[in-house]
Design a protein around this motif. Structure first.
Motif, PDB file in Angstrom:
ATOM      1  N   THR A  54      -3.089  -3.104  -2.084  1.00  0.00           N
ATOM      2  CA  THR A  54      -3.552  -2.445  -3.296  1.00  0.00           C
ATOM      3  C   THR A  54      -2.911  -3.143  -4.483  1.00  0.00           C
ATOM      4  N   GLY A  87     -12.349   0.167  -4.082  1.00  0.00           N
ATOM      5  CA  GLY A  87     -12.506   0.539  -2.679  1.00  0.00           C
ATOM      6  C   GLY A  87     -12.979   1.979  -2.569  1.00  0.00           C
ATOM      7  N   LEU A 100     -13.742  10.172   4.487  1.00  0.00           N
ATOM      8  CA  LEU A 100     -12.519   9.624   3.891  1.00  0.00           C
ATOM      9  C   LEU A 100     -11.286  10.063   4.668  1.00  0.00           C
ATOM     10  N   ASN A 110      -7.806   0.656  -5.760  1.00  0.00           N
ATOM     11  CA  ASN A 110      -8.191   1.948  -5.215  1.00  0.00           C
ATOM     12  C   ASN A 110      -8.519   2.875  -6.385  1.00  0.00           C
ATOM     13  N   CYS A 163      -3.974   2.867   6.121  1.00  0.00           N
ATOM     14  CA  CYS A 163      -5.164   3.518   6.660  1.00  0.00           C
ATOM     15  C   CYS A 163      -5.286   3.195   8.144  1.00  0.00           C
ATOM     16  N   CYS A 214       0.847  -1.193   0.000  1.00  0.00           N
ATOM     17  CA  CYS A 214       0.000   0.000   0.000  1.00  0.00           C
ATOM     18  C   CYS A 214       0.881   1.240   0.000  1.00  0.00           C
ATOM     19  N   GLN A 241     -15.446   3.216  -0.390  1.00  0.00           N
ATOM     20  CA  GLN A 241     -15.602   3.450   1.052  1.00  0.00           C
ATOM     21  C   GLN A 241     -16.588   4.560   1.401  1.00  0.00           C
ATOM     22  N   CYS A 268      -7.144  -0.058   9.331  1.00  0.00           N
ATOM     23  CA  CYS A 268      -6.845  -1.322   8.649  1.00  0.00           C
ATOM     24  C   CYS A 268      -5.893  -2.190   9.458  1.00  0.00           C
ATOM     25  N   GLU A 323      -8.558   7.868   6.503  1.00  0.00           N
ATOM     26  CA  GLU A 323      -7.242   8.074   5.885  1.00  0.00           C
ATOM     27  C   GLU A 323      -7.181   7.478   4.485  1.00  0.00           C
ATOM     28  N   ARG A 324      -8.304   7.533   3.782  1.00  0.00           N
ATOM     29  CA  ARG A 324      -8.311   7.153   2.373  1.00  0.00           C
ATOM     30  C   ARG A 324      -7.861   8.349   1.545  1.00  0.00           C
ATOM     31  N   THR A 325      -7.122   8.089   0.476  1.00  0.00           N
ATOM     32  CA  THR A 325      -6.438   9.178  -0.218  1.00  0.00           C
ATOM     33  C   THR A 325      -7.133   9.647  -1.496  1.00  0.00           C
ATOM     34  N   HIS A 326      -8.207   8.962  -1.944  1.00  0.00           N
ATOM     35  CA  HIS A 326      -8.767   9.322  -3.235  1.00  0.00           C
ATOM     36  C   HIS A 326      -9.812  10.429  -3.111  1.00  0.00           C
TER      37      HIS A 326
END
Length: 406
Positions: free
Chosen positions: A98, A154, A163, A131, A43, A39, A156, A46, A167-170
């Motif tokens: 990922t 993903g 997000l 992702n 996150c 990854c 989410q 996770c 701590e998701r980055t997209h």
């Protein structure tokens, strides 16, 4: 850090399986799971077996496809030596981590090794997780041309503050774009959502569901956030920096998901999974829930063949060392006895819409059926016909239902 492995028996260096693993294998499907443990960032919620660049010094992502191919070659020999039926593979699932941090060519190379070793069934389901910010239009087209049939994004959440907490980055605005790319490549699309994030309101969750449904995915998963011990999120909650998930709100969020999905033509087929029709259910996950055979490749991956279950060493460096030495990467294994297999059957099959045959139940479980019907937790008509199928309320209380059935 990632969760610990189970404690069980040592696994033999040659991976040899007991003769019992071959019993009835011709009647079971064979699947392959390939774990990609990389990854860009970890996150906070996770606890999967994943590693960022700073955690895997001395291990190169560019070497990973070759290691996975080597384990697939090893697997072919182990199954053949055990007399396990030589079947084409029904499902392949590349998860992580990922997976799409690897070049498409590496993922295709791993799939080719499955095809070369066992063959693929004519209708094989071949999925990779991704992702939204780890794919390109050209990369998705290359995966489709290489034999992939399905991508699971993903997503989410569609709400930026949710997000951020995860701590998701997209950017959620990217979801329609990557779904369009996947569609143009001819891939089926699944979207994964998480509900119950601290600070997520019911309206926030509705917004995420509406964006997901606007993409008309073939499949959608919605998982309640679980705070796993040892994760950054668990530490934040213990220090009072973040509120713990609200179980009552999570129940409301699940009910909202089921209502909106049903209104849009989706049907549940497992507690956390919905599909546009039966043909778009995840056959790979159904294989787990119905006790089929699968070989798990990669660090920390789990396998199951004919009642024998094992799991690989967790760290990519330890895994690479085992593969280079030509020995099994398994860290431990267990052979399930008849009662354990029966209990697991109750646990898993009771979660799916096809239901659990009542003949699997023991005396206490059969006695509990009438009470579960009266409590509105299982469907009476199906129970009379010999199958345990959860109601919506039963899905919310699935663990409690299983305890009573066992």
């Amino acid at each position: 850090m990632p969760s610990t492995l189970p404690i069980a028996d040592p696994a033999p260096a040659d991976g040899a399986l007991p003769a019992s693993a071959a019993d009835g294998s011709g009647e079971r499907d064979l699947g392959v799971y390939l774990h990609v443990p990389f990854c860009r960032v970890r996150c906070g919620y996770c606890d999967f077996n994943t590693y960022t660049a700073s955690e895997i010094r001395g291990v190169r992502q560019s070497d990973y496809a070759s290691q996975a191919v080597a384990e697939l070659d090893f697997a072919r020999g182990v199954l053949a030596d055990a007399g396990v039926s030589d079947r084409p593979v029904s499902t392949v699932f590349i998860g992580g981590g990922t997976p799409t941090l690897l070049p498409p060519g590496d993922l295709i190379r791993m799939l080719d090794a499955v095809r070369d070793g066992w063959g693929l069934a004519p209708d094989a389901e071949v999925t990779t997780e991704a992702n939204p910010d780890s794919v390109t239009e050209a990369g998705l087209a290359e995966l489709a041309a290489g034999g992939f049939t399905r991508v699971s994004f993903g997503m989410q959440s569609a709400v930026p503050h949710v997000l951020r907490t995860l701590e998701r980055t997209h950017d959620p605005a990217r979801i329609p774009l990557v779904v369009e790319w996947a569609r143009e490549a001819g891939l089926q699309v699944s979207l994964d959502l998480i509900y119950g994030t601290p600070g997520e309101s019911l309206d926030d969750w509705r917004r995420s569901l509406e964006l997901a449904l606007a993409q008309h995915p073939d499949h959608l998963s919605a998982y309640a956030l679980i705070v796993e011990p040892g994760t950054k999120l668990a530490r934040q909650i213990s220090r009072g920096e973040v509120a713990a998930p609200d179980e009552e709100l999570q129940a409301d969020q699940y009910e909202l998901a089921d209502e909106l999905l049903a209104a849009s033509g989706y049907s549940w087929y497992e507690v956390s999974n919905w599909a546009s029709d039966a043909a778009h259910r995840s056959r790979h996950n159904l294989a787990y829930w119905t006790g089929q055979d699968w070989w798990g490749v990669g660090p920390g991956a789990h396998s199951h063949v004919g009642g024998v279950r094992w799991w690989n060493v967790k760290h990519p460096a330890a895994y690479a060392d085992r593969i280079a030495a030509g020995v099994s990467p398994a860290a431990g294994r267990e052979t399930l006895d008849a009662e354990t297999r029966r209990v697991e059957d109750v646990l898993l099959r009771s979660r799916i819409v096809d239901g659990l045959p009542t003949e699997v139940l023991g005396d206490e479980g059969r006695k509990a059926v009438a009470e579960l019907i009266a409590d509105g937790l299982i469907e009476g008509r199906n129970a009379i016909a010999g199958r345990i199928v959860l109601t919506r309320r039963g899905r919310l209380l699935a663990d409690a239902v299983v305890r009573r059935l066992c």
